[in-house]
Structure formats: C-alpha cells, structure tokens
Design a protein around this motif. Structure first.
Motif, PDB file in Angstrom:
ATOM      1  N   GLU A 571       0.822  -1.223   0.000  1.00  0.00           N
ATOM      2  CA  GLU A 571       0.000   0.000   0.000  1.00  0.00           C
ATOM      3  C   GLU A 571       0.854   1.271   0.000  1.00  0.00           C
ATOM      4  N   ILE A 572       1.982   1.211  -0.717  1.00  0.00           N
ATOM      5  CA  ILE A 572       2.796   2.410  -0.952  1.00  0.00           C
ATOM      6  C   ILE A 572       3.191   2.426  -2.416  1.00  0.00           C
ATOM      7  N   THR A 573       3.669   3.553  -2.903  1.00  0.00           N
ATOM      8  CA  THR A 573       4.087   3.639  -4.304  1.00  0.00           C
ATOM      9  C   THR A 573       5.477   3.011  -4.477  1.00  0.00           C
ATOM     10  N   THR A 574       5.790   2.646  -5.718  1.00  0.00           N
ATOM     11  CA  THR A 574       7.114   2.088  -6.015  1.00  0.00           C
ATOM     12  C   THR A 574       8.201   3.110  -5.710  1.00  0.00           C
ATOM     13  N   PHE A 575       7.903   4.385  -5.995  1.00  0.00           N
ATOM     14  CA  PHE A 575       8.870   5.452  -5.717  1.00  0.00           C
ATOM     15  C   PHE A 575       9.169   5.526  -4.221  1.00  0.00           C
ATOM     16  N   GLU A 576       8.076   5.482  -3.401  1.00  0.00           N
ATOM     17  CA  GLU A 576       8.234   5.509  -1.939  1.00  0.00           C
ATOM     18  C   GLU A 576       9.066   4.323  -1.470  1.00  0.00           C
ATOM     19  N   PHE A 577       8.726   3.153  -2.029  1.00  0.00           N
ATOM     20  CA  PHE A 577       9.383   1.913  -1.629  1.00  0.00           C
ATOM     21  C   PHE A 577      10.884   1.982  -1.907  1.00  0.00           C
ATOM     22  N   LYS A 578      11.225   2.459  -3.110  1.00  0.00           N
ATOM     23  CA  LYS A 578      12.638   2.550  -3.467  1.00  0.00           C
ATOM     24  C   LYS A 578      13.360   3.562  -2.574  1.00  0.00           C
ATOM     25  N   SER A 579      12.663   4.646  -2.267  1.00  0.00           N
ATOM     26  CA  SER A 579      13.238   5.679  -1.403  1.00  0.00           C
ATOM     27  C   SER A 579      13.551   5.106  -0.014  1.00  0.00           C
ATOM     28  N   TYR A 580      12.590   4.320   0.536  1.00  0.00           N
ATOM     29  CA  TYR A 580      12.834   3.670   1.827  1.00  0.00           C
ATOM     30  C   TYR A 580      14.010   2.700   1.736  1.00  0.00           C
ATOM     31  N   GLY A 581      14.099   1.971   0.618  1.00  0.00           N
ATOM     32  CA  GLY A 581      15.197   1.023   0.444  1.00  0.00           C
ATOM     33  C   GLY A 581      16.554   1.702   0.514  1.00  0.00           C
ATOM     34  N   GLN A 582      16.662   2.859  -0.153  1.00  0.00           N
ATOM     35  CA  GLN A 582      17.935   3.609  -0.148  1.00  0.00           C
ATOM     36  C   GLN A 582      18.282   4.082   1.267  1.00  0.00           C
ATOM     37  N   ARG A 583      17.243   4.507   2.012  1.00  0.00           N
ATOM     38  CA  ARG A 583      17.472   4.968   3.389  1.00  0.00           C
ATOM     39  C   ARG A 583      17.881   3.812   4.294  1.00  0.00           C
ATOM     40  N   ILE A 584      17.209   2.656   4.113  1.00  0.00           N
ATOM     41  CA  ILE A 584      17.545   1.470   4.929  1.00  0.00           C
ATOM     42  C   ILE A 584      18.995   1.056   4.690  1.00  0.00           C
ATOM     43  N   LYS A 585      19.386   1.031   3.414  1.00  0.00           N
ATOM     44  CA  LYS A 585      20.756   0.646   3.071  1.00  0.00           C
ATOM     45  C   LYS A 585      21.764   1.590   3.720  1.00  0.00           C
ATOM     46  N   LYS A 586      21.455   2.894   3.688  1.00  0.00           N
ATOM     47  CA  LYS A 586      22.359   3.893   4.267  1.00  0.00           C
ATOM     48  C   LYS A 586      22.477   3.714   5.781  1.00  0.00           C
ATOM     49  N   ILE A 587      21.329   3.498   6.461  1.00  0.00           N
ATOM     50  CA  ILE A 587      21.328   3.325   7.923  1.00  0.00           C
ATOM     51  C   ILE A 587      22.097   2.074   8.319  1.00  0.00           C
ATOM     52  N   LEU A 588      21.880   0.996   7.491  1.00  0.00           N
ATOM     53  CA  LEU A 588      22.514  -0.292   7.833  1.00  0.00           C
ATOM     54  C   LEU A 588      23.965  -0.379   7.358  1.00  0.00           C
ATOM     55  N   ALA A 589      24.555   0.760   7.040  1.00  0.00           N
ATOM     56  CA  ALA A 589      26.005   0.782   6.828  1.00  0.00           C
ATOM     57  C   ALA A 589      26.680   0.318   8.115  1.00  0.00           C
ATOM     58  N   GLU A 590      25.971   0.575   9.241  1.00  0.00           N
ATOM     59  CA  GLU A 590      26.363  -0.002  10.534  1.00  0.00           C
ATOM     60  C   GLU A 590      25.198  -0.834  11.036  1.00  0.00           C
ATOM     61  N   PRO A 591      25.405  -2.101  11.432  1.00  0.00           N
ATOM     62  CA  PRO A 591      24.318  -2.968  11.874  1.00  0.00           C
ATOM     63  C   PRO A 591      23.470  -2.315  12.973  1.00  0.00           C
ATOM     64  N   SER A 592      22.174  -2.675  12.984  1.00  0.00           N
ATOM     65  CA  SER A 592      21.235  -2.036  13.911  1.00  0.00           C
ATOM     66  C   SER A 592      20.199  -3.042  14.384  1.00  0.00           C
ATOM     67  N   THR A 593      19.567  -2.747  15.504  1.00  0.00           N
ATOM     68  CA  THR A 593      18.412  -3.540  15.953  1.00  0.00           C
ATOM     69  C   THR A 593      17.213  -3.150  15.112  1.00  0.00           C
ATOM     70  N   MET A 594      16.179  -3.988  15.127  1.00  0.00           N
ATOM     71  CA  MET A 594      14.951  -3.688  14.400  1.00  0.00           C
ATOM     72  C   MET A 594      14.329  -2.385  14.897  1.00  0.00           C
ATOM     73  N   GLU A 595      14.213  -2.240  16.210  1.00  0.00           N
ATOM     74  CA  GLU A 595      13.584  -1.033  16.774  1.00  0.00           C
ATOM     75  C   GLU A 595      14.401   0.212  16.458  1.00  0.00           C
ATOM     76  N   GLY A 596      15.721   0.071  16.548  1.00  0.00           N
ATOM     77  CA  GLY A 596      16.587   1.207  16.238  1.00  0.00           C
ATOM     78  C   GLY A 596      16.438   1.643  14.788  1.00  0.00           C
ATOM     79  N   LEU A 597      16.295   0.666  13.887  1.00  0.00           N
ATOM     80  CA  LEU A 597      16.129   0.956  12.467  1.00  0.00           C
ATOM     81  C   LEU A 597      14.802   1.668  12.212  1.00  0.00           C
ATOM     82  N   ILE A 598      13.721   1.162  12.835  1.00  0.00           N
ATOM     83  CA  ILE A 598      12.393   1.779  12.668  1.00  0.00           C
ATOM     84  C   ILE A 598      12.420   3.218  13.187  1.00  0.00           C
ATOM     85  N   PHE A 599      13.095   3.438  14.325  1.00  0.00           N
ATOM     86  CA  PHE A 599      13.186   4.785  14.907  1.00  0.00           C
ATOM     87  C   PHE A 599      13.906   5.736  13.942  1.00  0.00           C
TER      88      PHE A 599
END
Length: 633
Positions: A571-599
């Motif tokens: 229930e999101i657009t492909t553009f939104e989805f890809k944007s989140y993917g890029q942000r997730i990849k950037k954040i996980l340059a250093e490993p994180s907990t699930m809650e920390g990632l969501i925050f």
C-alpha cells in the motif's frame, strides 16, 4: 506526405504510418543523415522502402542478416517491386550478374552484406548506379560498443565517399546512448540527427520468476494462460526436448533453430504465425522479420547475454497493443552460468591463434592467399577434426571477425539456383542438336521465369515430380547443361561459410588488439552484470531498469511488473518503496536492531514493519548471529 501514404496503401495495404515512420521519411526527404531508433516490430523497413519508391533510382541496403535479406527481397518481388541481394554465399558469377542488373535492370533495392562493400567489382558498379538512399540496417553493428560489432560495417564510410549527395538512413532497435553517438560518428553524419520513440511498452508486463523447477513452472503456466507465445532457450537440443515435453502434455508446440532445413523452418514458422501451432520453442535464430501481432507471451527459460538481446526478443510479444507478458525464469544457477560465460566467450589468445592456424590449414589457404574468398565451413566437423570444443571455436571465430580477419556466417540454407548463360536463339540451336534434353529444358522454362536475366531459385524435387523422373536424373540433366555451358547451376548448400577479409598471415604476426579483447571482454562483463541486475533486482521496477539502460532515466514505474505488483501489496508507491530502500541501506552501513532501524526511518511504525518484513522475506536484509540487522549486497 500524401504521396508517401499512397505508396504505403498501394504496396502494403496499411491506411497510415506507425509512430515515427513518417518523421524518418520526411527527414531523409530533406536530405538529412538520419538515425532511426525504433523498437522491434516498429516497422523499420517501411521507412526506407516507401521513401525509395517515391524517387527515381535504387536504394542500397546494408544488412548482416542474410536470412532476413532473402526474405525481404522475396517479399518485395512478390509485391512487384524489383529487388536484389549480394552476399558471400553467392558465386562470383552470381555477384557479377546481380550487380550488372542493379545498374541496368531498373531495380529499386539492392541488399548488400557488409563484407562485400569494399570489393572492387561492387565499388566499380556503384559509380554507375543512380542511388537515392543508403540504408544501414542493424546499425549498432558499426559501433565497437554495440552488442554485435562487425568490423566490415566500417567499410560503409568509404562507400559514402562515392555518394557525397546521398543521405544515409541508419536503423536499429536497440542502442544505448553511447552506441547512438558512436553510430553517427562512424557513419560520418554531416550533423547529429537522431529520431526515436520511447523504449517503453505500456501493454507489456515484464516479469521475473525465481524458480528452480522451470519445466514444471512452464507446464503450469501454459495450462493457465491463453494465446500464442514463444519460449526462448539457449541450445538447439533444448528446443526439441522442451517441445516434445509440451506435446506430451497436450500443449500444441513445435521447435525451431538455425540447423533445420529452410523448408522445415518455413513450414513451422508459417504454422505458428497462422495459429496452427500455439507455442514455438526456439533459439535466438527465431523472430527476425516475423510480424505476428498477437503473441501474448514470450518466456525465456534462460537469460540471454545482454539486455539489448532480451529487450528485442521480449518485444516480440504484444505488437497489437494488447496486454502481453515477457517472463524471465531465473535462479542462482543461471547467475553462475552467466558469469562463467564471460571466460567462454573470450578464449585464451593462444587458443584463438591455434584455431586460426588450424582453420587456414583445414581450408587449405596458404600464407599470403585467401583474401576475398568464400569457403563452405562446418563448425562441428572442424571442431571434431582438431578435437576443439565447439564453443571455443565459435567464440574464437567471432573475435577473429571483430579483428577483421574473416567473416563467419551461420546461414545454413542456400537453395539451388540456375541461370541461362546462352541467348534464346543459342538455346534453341542446342535443343535441336540435343533432342534428348529438349523436354527437360521446356519443363524448366515453363516452371520458372526470369532465367535469362538472373539467377532463379529452383526445386529439384518439384522438377522431378513434374517430369516423372527421380531427383538424381534431374541433377544429372542440370550438371550436363552446366558442362555444356548452357546454364550456370549452383546446387543447394546447407553449410555455413567463412569469408576471408584479409589474406592469411603467419601465426607469429597474428595480433589480437586490446580493443577487441580486453576492452570488449570488460564491456561484455558489464552487459552480463546488467542482465544479472535486471533479473536479481527486487525493489526496482523492471521497466525502469530496461529504460534506464537505454538512456531513459526519468520513466515512471510501470505498475504491472512483478516488482510493482509486490510493492502494491504494501500500500505504498514504487517510488516511496525505493526511497525507503535507499534509506535502509544507508542506515545499515552499521548494523542495527529492528527497533533502532524503525526509529531512524522516522515513519509510521506499522508501515515500517511491513516494509522491513518485505526486505527480510526477500533476503535483502538479514539478521546476524548477534541479532542485529545488516544489509546484504
């Protein structure tokens, strides 16, 4: 403009032009060198054929596809439009007569294979022709960055020197921005002039299915979907095996590859086009020049070596504008095989030299000789004789071709041809003096026309049937008439051939350039990587990947490919989805907990959990042994 439309209606019966066709014709009419980029099935040939028919003179068409060349000449002649072809599968006498006819026979089209362009005879006759257009089909072949570079295409710029006022029309269905620029430079365009339509196909859904049991998927899918389709495979053996399996499961299917006879290929192609056969299982030899608008699906059981090839083959679906699917079946084994294919496609240089020397010895070509000569050549027999792997021989020949030493064609079916070399009066005298040949000669003259003006295809079986004799007797009649200098008879040939562009050189002088080995190998590896990226991506619209590859970077998501459909469920657009993917990849340059990632993502927690679950399910992010999340490349 109206005269162009009248020609279209008169000869092709179409009420109007397809997108871009008329713009290309108008551009050429204005005398401009023009590069036309039109997708597969877009009607490229109509552009030069309609233009040339509107003016006095003949159109020279350069194309490397001899089978397509023959088809187009035959189709034009059926429409009452006089056309000829010159290629390396013809005898010197045939070539001479064909070029003579092009000068004096009021023909409208002369198709020429590129290696014939720099021959002395062709250039001599060229000066005597009234040429209205020089057309370069499959124009990507002139670029070393094209996926099918052929050095003989570089001869075209020399031909242009003889035709200073004749415009050039270059046509291709697949070219990256780099290739587009290179084509215009190599053809010495007076000024850049590219006309193109978008590579986007709104009615075509691109789907990638990650499956291990491909045969099972195929059966299940074909029993579920309707309509006609093509299944592409890599090997000739696989075409037969898969077609047999489909027929066992009551699916109407047949197979097609370049090793079949011309008659068999023609019958199978016609049965499929007319709907008598639902599914054709084929190698990439199938599809060129075939206009079947109602293909509902194209399925690749194995990925090709480039996105250019994939786009062209997949694009044979849905030419009628109706909803259709292009499906690629892919798994990790395919990825390994694609990577391995890089080394297979580029044998060690020492092996290439061994094959060159063996080939020259096999064909009995002495050092300093061979230039301009054509030799029948069976790759399989040659490989067996020298105990070479067939794949190594094939790829070595392709590299030697790129280096300009030779041309290797896989054409396998040249039908029998005859031409009466005597006048009608001389023939009559021969018939009177040789009464036992009179009835046979009359039969040949009744069966075929144009025998005194050029080489005509004949069918020995048909002549035997009409004469009430066996084929060997027909063959003996024809041989005797040739020996008596009444006809020139060229028997049917079903083997590929080698054309030597240069004389044979000593092995220690044979050099493979950096451009044709190291740089091409790197370029090939990048093409393979592009295919792997397309097949392995799970967060970017398939259509966007293809369009970006061909230089269209601002395309919107298609909404119909497997990636877009999967993302739609979140229930999101492909553009939104890809944007989140890029942000997730950037954040996980250093490993994180699930809650920390969501925050850190700073979005609606429930939506973030859904997105992260998708990335976990698709193995894009993984849990480490310590419970932290990391991005998996």
């Amino acid at each position: 403009m109206e005269s162009f439309r009248q020609i279209l209606i008169k000869h092709w019966g179409y009420p109007d032009f397809r997108p871009l066709q008329l713009e290309i014709i108008q551009s050429v009419k204005e005398g401009k060198d023009t590069l036309g980029l039109m997708p597969t099935g877009g009607g490229k040939s109509i552009t030069f054929q309609v233009f040339s028919l509107s003016k006095p003179g003949i159109c020279i068409v350069v194309t490397p596809l001899i089978a397509l060349m023959k088809d187009q000449v035959e189709n034009l002649n059926k429409k009452g439009i006089k056309a000829l072809a010159v290629h390396s599968g013809m005898s010197p006498r045939e070539i001479k007569l064909t070029l003579d006819n092009a000068v004096w026979g009021s023909y409208k089209f002369l198709y020429v294979s590129p290696e014939r362009l720099n021959s002395e005879r062709f250039l001599e006759r060229l000066k005597q022709m009234e040429i209205n257009l020089l057309t370069i089909d499959e124009a990507h072949c002139i670029s070393q960055w094209g996926y099918d570079f052929r050095p003989s295409y570089l001869n075209i710029v020399e031909v242009r020197k003889f035709l200073p006022d004749v415009p050039v029309l270059a046509l291709t269905a697949t070219a990256t921005p780099k290739v587009v620029d290179d084509i215009q430079e190599k053809l010495a365009f007076k000024e850049k002039n590219q006309l193109s339509v978008s590579f986007q196909r709104d009615n075509l859904s691109y789907l990638v299915r990650q499956v291990e049991d491909k045969d099972g998927y195929l059966l299940k899918t074909l029993n579920r979907v309707k309509g006609s389709g093509i299944i592409y495979v890599r090997s000739r053996k696989a075409t037969r095996e898969i077609a047999d399996e489909l027929r066992k499961n009551k699916i109407s299917a047949d197979y097609y590859h370049a090793g079949l006879s011309n008659l068999v290929r023609s019958v199978r192609q016609d049965d499929w086009v007319k709907g008598k056969t639902r599914v054709i299982v084929a190698t990439n030899a199938f599809g060129m020049g075939i206009d079947k608008p109602d293909v509902r699906f194209v399925i690749h059981l194995t990925p090709p070596d480039s996105l250019e090839a994939y786009y062209q083959e997949a694009g044979r679906a849905g030419r009628d504008g109706k909803k259709s699917a292009a499906v690629l079946l892919y798994n990790n084994t395919d990825r390994v095989k694609l990577k391995k294919h890089i080394s297979v496609a580029f044998p060690e240089i020492a092996n290439i030299k061994r094959i060159y020397e063996a080939l020259c010895n096999y064909l009995q070509v002495a050092i300093g000789y061979g230039k301009g000569m054509t030799y029948e050549f069976s790759l399989q027999s040659f490989a067996q004789a020298f105990k070479f792997q067939q794949a190594m021989v094939y790829n070595s020949l392709k590299i030697l071709q790129r280096e300009g030493f030779l041309e290797f064609t896989e054409e396998v079916d040249n039908p029998s041809r005859i031409y009466f070399v005597v006048s009608r009066d001389e023939l009559y005298k021969f018939q009177v003096a040789n009464a036992n040949y009179d009835n046979f000669i009359k039969l040949v003259l009744r069966s075929y026309t144009g025998l005194f003006s050029g080489y005509v295809r004949i069918d020995e079986e048909l002549l035997a049937k009409r004469a009430g004799i066996d084929r060997d007797a027909v063959y003996n009649y024809l041989k005797h008439l040739r020996k008596s200098n009444v006809i020139d008879y060229v028997p049917r040939s079903r083997t590929p051939f080698i054309y030597f562009s240069k004389e044979r050189i000593a092995i220690d002088r044979l050099k493979i350039s950096k451009e044709n080995y190291d740089i091409r190998k790197k370029d090939f590896a990048e093409r393979i990587d592009a295919v792997i990226h397309y097949a392995g991506s799970s967060d970017t619209c398939r259509s966007q990947i293809l369009l970006a590859y061909f230089g269209e970077d601002d395309a919107a998501p298609c909404g119909t490919c497997d990636v877009c459909k999967n993302v739609e469920q979140l229930e999101i657009t492909t553009f939104e989805f890809k944007s989140y993917g890029q942000r997730i990849k950037k954040i996980l340059a250093e490993p994180s907990t699930m809650e920390g990632l969501i925050f850190k993502l700073k979005g609606e927690p429930e939506k973030m959990r859904k997105i992260l679950k998708w990335y976990l399910d698709n193995n894009k992010i993984i849990y480490r042994i310590d419970g932290l999340l990391e991005w998996k490349e």
